[in-house]
Design an enzyme around this catalytic site. Structure first.
Site, PDB file in Angstrom:
ATOM      1  N   ASP A   8       0.873  -1.180   0.000  1.00 53.65           N
ATOM      2  CA  ASP A   8       0.000   0.000   0.000  1.00 53.65           C
ATOM      3  C   ASP A   8       0.906   1.224   0.000  1.00 53.65           C
ATOM      4  O   ASP A   8       1.663   1.438   0.957  1.00 53.65           O
ATOM      5  CB  ASP A   8      -0.873  -0.047   1.260  1.00 53.65           C
ATOM      6  CG  ASP A   8      -1.832   1.133   1.370  1.00 53.65           C
ATOM      7  OD1 ASP A   8      -1.580   2.181   0.753  1.00 53.65           O
ATOM      8  OD2 ASP A   8      -2.826   0.993   2.097  1.00 53.65           O
ATOM      9  N   ASN A  41       2.695   5.488  -9.980  1.00 50.01           N
ATOM     10  CA  ASN A  41       1.469   5.562 -10.785  1.00 50.01           C
ATOM     11  C   ASN A  41       0.197   5.401  -9.961  1.00 50.01           C
ATOM     12  O   ASN A  41      -0.859   5.893 -10.368  1.00 50.01           O
ATOM     13  CB  ASN A  41       1.527   4.454 -11.858  1.00 50.01           C
ATOM     14  CG  ASN A  41       0.181   4.208 -12.500  1.00 50.01           C
ATOM     15  OD1 ASN A  41      -0.250   4.970 -13.371  1.00 50.01           O
ATOM     16  ND2 ASN A  41      -0.518   3.157 -12.058  1.00 50.01           N
ATOM     17  N   TYR A  83      -8.290  15.499  -5.808  1.00 43.95           N
ATOM     18  CA  TYR A  83      -7.499  14.923  -6.909  1.00 43.95           C
ATOM     19  C   TYR A  83      -6.617  15.995  -7.556  1.00 43.95           C
ATOM     20  O   TYR A  83      -5.411  15.796  -7.752  1.00 43.95           O
ATOM     21  CB  TYR A  83      -8.454  14.322  -7.945  1.00 43.95           C
ATOM     22  CG  TYR A  83      -7.775  13.611  -9.095  1.00 43.95           C
ATOM     23  CD1 TYR A  83      -7.380  12.286  -8.985  1.00 43.95           C
ATOM     24  CD2 TYR A  83      -7.544  14.267 -10.310  1.00 43.95           C
ATOM     25  CE1 TYR A  83      -6.773  11.624 -10.049  1.00 43.95           C
ATOM     26  CE2 TYR A  83      -6.937  13.612 -11.374  1.00 43.95           C
ATOM     27  CZ  TYR A  83      -6.555  12.287 -11.242  1.00 43.95           C
ATOM     28  OH  TYR A  83      -5.948  11.638 -12.294  1.00 43.95           O
ATOM     29  N   LYS A 134      -2.522  16.270  -7.712  1.00 44.51           N
ATOM     30  CA  LYS A 134      -1.743  16.227  -8.957  1.00 44.51           C
ATOM     31  C   LYS A 134      -0.880  17.479  -9.116  1.00 44.51           C
ATOM     32  O   LYS A 134       0.255  17.398  -9.601  1.00 44.51           O
ATOM     33  CB  LYS A 134      -2.678  16.041 -10.157  1.00 44.51           C
ATOM     34  CG  LYS A 134      -3.397  14.697 -10.180  1.00 44.51           C
ATOM     35  CD  LYS A 134      -2.435  13.516 -10.219  1.00 44.51           C
ATOM     36  CE  LYS A 134      -3.139  12.178 -10.333  1.00 44.51           C
ATOM     37  NZ  LYS A 134      -2.208  11.023 -10.323  1.00 44.51           N
TER      38      LYS A 134
HETATM   39  P1  NAD Z   1      -6.853   2.614 -12.198  1.00 49.24           P
HETATM   40  O1  NAD Z   1      -7.854   2.759 -11.107  1.00 49.24           O
HETATM   41  O2  NAD Z   1      -7.034   1.520 -13.162  1.00 49.24           O
HETATM   42  O3  NAD Z   1      -5.379   2.503 -11.598  1.00 49.24           O
HETATM   43  C1  NAD Z   1      -5.018   2.962 -10.332  1.00 49.24           C
HETATM   44  C2  NAD Z   1      -4.297   1.832  -9.637  1.00 49.24           C
HETATM   45  O4  NAD Z   1      -3.752   2.290  -8.393  1.00 49.24           O
HETATM   46  C3  NAD Z   1      -5.276   0.680  -9.312  1.00 49.24           C
HETATM   47  O5  NAD Z   1      -4.705  -0.529  -9.742  1.00 49.24           O
HETATM   48  C4  NAD Z   1      -5.387   0.745  -7.800  1.00 49.24           C
HETATM   49  O6  NAD Z   1      -5.649  -0.507  -7.225  1.00 49.24           O
HETATM   50  C5  NAD Z   1      -4.000   1.279  -7.424  1.00 49.24           C
HETATM   51  N1  NAD Z   1      -3.955   1.839  -6.086  1.00 49.24           N
HETATM   52  C6  NAD Z   1      -4.842   2.723  -5.541  1.00 49.24           C
HETATM   53  N2  NAD Z   1      -4.476   2.979  -4.280  1.00 49.24           N
HETATM   54  C7  NAD Z   1      -3.343   2.285  -4.028  1.00 49.24           C
HETATM   55  C8  NAD Z   1      -2.492   2.155  -2.912  1.00 49.24           C
HETATM   56  N3  NAD Z   1      -2.743   2.807  -1.762  1.00 49.24           N
HETATM   57  N4  NAD Z   1      -1.403   1.360  -3.021  1.00 49.24           N
HETATM   58  C9  NAD Z   1      -1.135   0.677  -4.159  1.00 49.24           C
HETATM   59  N5  NAD Z   1      -1.904   0.756  -5.257  1.00 49.24           N
HETATM   60  C10 NAD Z   1      -2.996   1.556  -5.183  1.00 49.24           C
HETATM   61  O7  NAD Z   1      -6.822   4.023 -12.942  1.00 49.24           O
HETATM   62  P2  NAD Z   1      -5.801   4.632 -14.017  1.00 49.24           P
HETATM   63  O8  NAD Z   1      -6.600   5.540 -14.840  1.00 49.24           O
HETATM   64  O9  NAD Z   1      -4.993   3.570 -14.660  1.00 49.24           O
HETATM   65  O10 NAD Z   1      -4.860   5.541 -13.095  1.00 49.24           O
HETATM   66  C11 NAD Z   1      -3.458   5.369 -13.004  1.00 49.24           C
HETATM   67  C12 NAD Z   1      -2.825   6.718 -12.759  1.00 49.24           C
HETATM   68  O11 NAD Z   1      -3.001   7.529 -13.916  1.00 49.24           O
HETATM   69  C13 NAD Z   1      -3.424   7.493 -11.580  1.00 49.24           C
HETATM   70  O12 NAD Z   1      -2.390   8.158 -10.876  1.00 49.24           O
HETATM   71  C14 NAD Z   1      -4.320   8.495 -12.279  1.00 49.24           C
HETATM   72  O13 NAD Z   1      -4.546   9.646 -11.504  1.00 49.24           O
HETATM   73  C15 NAD Z   1      -3.523   8.771 -13.534  1.00 49.24           C
HETATM   74  N6  NAD Z   1      -4.255   9.364 -14.647  1.00 49.24           N
HETATM   75  C16 NAD Z   1      -5.244   8.666 -15.279  1.00 49.24           C
HETATM   76  C17 NAD Z   1      -5.914   9.266 -16.363  1.00 49.24           C
HETATM   77  C18 NAD Z   1      -7.016   8.567 -17.115  1.00 49.24           C
HETATM   78  O14 NAD Z   1      -7.690   9.207 -17.922  1.00 49.24           O
HETATM   79  N7  NAD Z   1      -7.232   7.289 -16.918  1.00 49.24           N
HETATM   80  C19 NAD Z   1      -5.553  10.548 -16.773  1.00 49.24           C
HETATM   81  C20 NAD Z   1      -4.551  11.223 -16.100  1.00 49.24           C
HETATM   82  C21 NAD Z   1      -3.893  10.609 -15.045  1.00 49.24           C
END
Ligand code: NAD
Length: 268
Positions: free
Chosen positions: A63, A90, A156, A160
């Site tokens: 975590d 990430n 959020y 960021k």
């Molecule tokens: P997602 O929910 O699929 O991925 C997030 C991952 O982080 C999940 O696997 C979740 O289980 C894990 N996670 C959450 N809390 C955690 C913790 N305490 N310890 C370990 N793991 C943890 O969503 P995503 O869209 O793939 O997001 C990944 C990253 O990309 C994030 O930081 C998100 O803010 C960023 N992001 C996503 C987008 C988008 O459009 N999808 C755009 C900009 C930025």
């Protein structure tokens, strides 16, 4: 020659979404990849899929809000593969509701996962990276919302924005050790985190404020007129990880022009 051959990469939050794609791409590029999720089983499943495709990977449950877990994650990478050369912070989460309704626990959960988790990742990986003479890369996951406001996303967006200046600060602090530290700021990519009402029509939801997530809204707000792809994120992450650049303390934005556009709705 694969670009990441001989390197070891840790990717937090890599059992789903962008992190999973980045982990798979890094393995294709020849890296030893340590996948991560809070659940050991989910981290192991991603690692197994990578091995089934011919890559090298182990999964570690940790975590990122707990420093002891992050230490265990990175020490496992170093013990298994001998080094950590690439750290991708990430893991992320969001709670989307109006500012006035956000509870202290919701604020803390987003800040602790996104910002504090990234801080621990930089701190712990950075300490190992300073011990080597090799060039190392840290990649922190920001967002277009690291530089702008929108209804419903105060924790959020604050997290960021924090990640972006944390990236600059860590870049300056670790520069003497040949560690380059950059952030990625994607626009909208289809993943679980942002998926909820996608595919529904704005006409069916007159109550939605302008920022809500119907496909047509996002496409109209984006100068390139389309969502970003996992491939685009993987390409940018692999570019930063390969280290054949002179960038540190930068935010690499991949958003179809979202931030450049800055105002209003695009007419088509
Ligand atoms: P997602 O929910 O699929 O991925 C997030 C991952 O982080 C999940 O696997 C979740 O289980 C894990 N996670 C959450 N809390 C955690 C913790 N305490 N310890 C370990 N793991 C943890 O969503 P995503 O869209 O793939 O997001 C990944 C990253 O990309 C994030 O930081 C998100 O803010 C960023 N992001 C996503 C987008 C988008 O459009 N999808 C755009 C900009 C930025």
């Amino acid at each position: 020659m694969k670009r990441l051959a001989g390197k070891t990469a840790v990717v937090t939050g890599s059992s789903t979404g962008l992190g999973q794609g980045i982990a798979e791409r890094f393995a294709e590029e020849g890296a030893n990849v340590v996948t991560n999720a809070r659940s050991t089983e989910r981290a192991a499943a991603t690692a197994e899929a990578i091995r089934d495709s011919g890559g090298e990977s182990i999964g570690v449950g940790a975590d990122v809000t707990r420093k002891a877990d992050v230490i265990e994650l990175i020490e496992t990478a170093v013990e298994t593969y001998g080094s950590i050369d690439i750290m991708v912070n990430n893991a992320g989460t969001t709670v989307e509701k109006p500012l006035i309704e956000q509870t202290p626990a919701e604020w803390r959960s987003v800040i602790e996962t996104n910002l504090t988790g990234t801080f621990f990742g930089c701190q712990v990986a950075g300490e190992h990276m300073l011990d080597t003479d090799d060039d190392c890369q840290i990649i922190n996951m920001s967002s277009i919302y690291g530089s702008g406001g929108v209804q419903g996303r105060a924790p959020y967006n604050a997290s960021k924005a924090g990640i972006e200046n944390l990236t600059r600060n860590v870049a300056v602090e670790l520069a003497d050790g040949s560690v380059q530290v950059n952030a990625l700021a994607p626009g909208y990519i289809r993943t679980r985190l942002a998926e909820a009402p996608w595919g529904e029509s704005i006409e069916d939801h007159p109550e939605w404020p302008y920022y809500e997530y119907a496909d047509e809204h996002i496409e109209n707000r984006t100068p390139l007129g389309r969502f970003g792809t996992h491939e685009a994120v993987n390409n940018c992450a692999a570019f930063l990880a390969a280290g054949e650049h002179y960038m540190t303390g930068e935010v690499l934005t991949l958003d179809g022009g979202w931030i450049a556009f800055g105002w209003g709705s695009k007419s088509r």
